[in-house]
Design an enzyme around this catalytic site. Structure first.
Site, mmCIF file in Angstrom:
data_model
loop_
_atom_site.group_PDB
_atom_site.id
_atom_site.type_symbol
_atom_site.label_atom_id
_atom_site.label_comp_id
_atom_site.label_asym_id
_atom_site.label_seq_id
_atom_site.Cartn_x
_atom_site.Cartn_y
_atom_site.Cartn_z
ATOM 1 N N ARG A 193 0.855 -1.195 0.000
ATOM 2 C CA ARG A 193 0.000 0.000 0.000
ATOM 3 C C ARG A 193 0.891 1.245 0.000
ATOM 4 N NH1 ARG A 193 -3.565 0.226 5.166
ATOM 5 N NH2 ARG A 193 -4.366 -1.677 4.180
ATOM 6 N N GLU A 208 -7.217 -7.564 13.873
ATOM 7 C CA GLU A 208 -7.800 -7.882 12.567
ATOM 8 C C GLU A 208 -7.479 -9.320 12.171
ATOM 9 O OE1 GLU A 208 -7.225 -3.290 10.868
ATOM 10 O OE2 GLU A 208 -5.940 -4.915 10.138
ATOM 11 N N HIS A 234 1.745 -2.062 5.669
ATOM 12 C CA HIS A 234 1.533 -2.410 4.264
ATOM 13 C C HIS A 234 2.515 -1.673 3.346
ATOM 14 C CE1 HIS A 234 -2.179 -4.849 4.231
ATOM 15 N NE2 HIS A 234 -2.519 -4.158 5.308
ATOM 16 N N HIS A 261 -5.186 -9.776 8.837
ATOM 17 C CA HIS A 261 -3.957 -8.994 8.675
ATOM 18 C C HIS A 261 -2.726 -9.774 9.163
ATOM 19 C CE1 HIS A 261 -1.907 -4.872 9.018
ATOM 20 N NE2 HIS A 261 -1.047 -5.680 9.635
ATOM 21 N N ASP A 266 -3.554 -8.478 3.608
ATOM 22 C CA ASP A 266 -4.904 -8.656 4.142
ATOM 23 C C ASP A 266 -5.561 -9.727 3.291
ATOM 24 O OD1 ASP A 266 -4.440 -6.575 5.885
ATOM 25 O OD2 ASP A 266 -5.540 -5.091 4.701
#
Length: 221
Positions: free
Chosen positions: A90, A200, A135, A203, A142
């Site tokens: 990301r 999460e 990320h 993740h 994810d």
């Protein structure tokens, strides 16, 4: 004529992908059987619009992460299952987009779906939004698991990117099947050297990641 067609084909292939920094790969070059749904390229995310830096439907990760994911995929395939990845590398510009959005308190288009029980004003304090993301280092993913016969995701008890206690890996109010599915994902990721995240279920970060202190900003392109 053949030479002209070859020339245009070469140009197309050249423009179809960028030259990645050393140590990064396109996941499909390592394993093209892994399913993907790049949520931040679409409007199906907690903001409700495509996110800055996501320009093409492709997943980028560090090479060491991709090789580990390939091993996991090979093991899952034997059980009629497959990985499905929602996000991998990301760019920092996407994280900056999240931060800008979080400061516009009245922009709550997707609240009903992704954070119905959390005030947007508390997203920073509760850790759902941050100015930096693992990320951006290229070794965090994810993901979930799907059944290859039906193409459906296994029931994990909450949707991806849900802001709330339901997303915690060991959330108590799950069915037996939902708990089993979460532990299946968790175990296979742990077995292949990934570190889970406490808040999460989807993740995971590769242990001994190659760029532990570098936050990259090249686009997903």
């Amino acid at each position: 004529m053949k030479n002209i067609l070859f020339f245009f084909l070469l140009i197309t292939l050249t423009l179809s992908s960028q030259e990645l920094p050393k140590g990064f790969v396109y996941l499909y070059d390592i394993d093209n059987s892994i399913q993907t749904e790049l949520r931040y390229l679409s409007s199906n995310n907690f903001i409700g619009k495509p996110i800055d830096g996501y320009n093409k439907d492709c997943l980028i990760v560090s090479k060491s992460t991709a090789l580990s994911l390939k091993k996991i995929q090979e093991k899952l395939h034997k059980e009629g299952l497959s990985l499905k990845i929602f996000d991998a590398y990301r760019p920092q510009m996407a994280v900056n987009h999240f931060v800008r959005w979080a400061r516009v308190i009245n922009d709550t288009v997707m609240k009903h779906k992704f954070y119905p029980n959390v005030a947007k004003s508390k997203l920073f304090k509760l850790g759902y939004i941050s100015s930096k993301s693992g990320h951006s280092r290229g070794s965090t993913v994810d993901l979930t698991i799907i059944n290859t016969k039906t193409g459906k995701e296994l029931d994990m008890g909450s949707i991806y990117d849900f802001f709330g206690h339901q997303s915690h890996p060991f959330y108590k109010k799950l069915t037996e099947n939902q708990q089993k599915n979460r532990m299946l994902l968790r175990k296979i990721m742990l077995d292949h050297n990934f570190r889970p995240y406490d808040s999460e279920w989807w993740h995971f970060t590769l242990r001994n990641e190659p760029f532990p202190k570098t936050y990259f900003n090249f686009p997903v392109d």
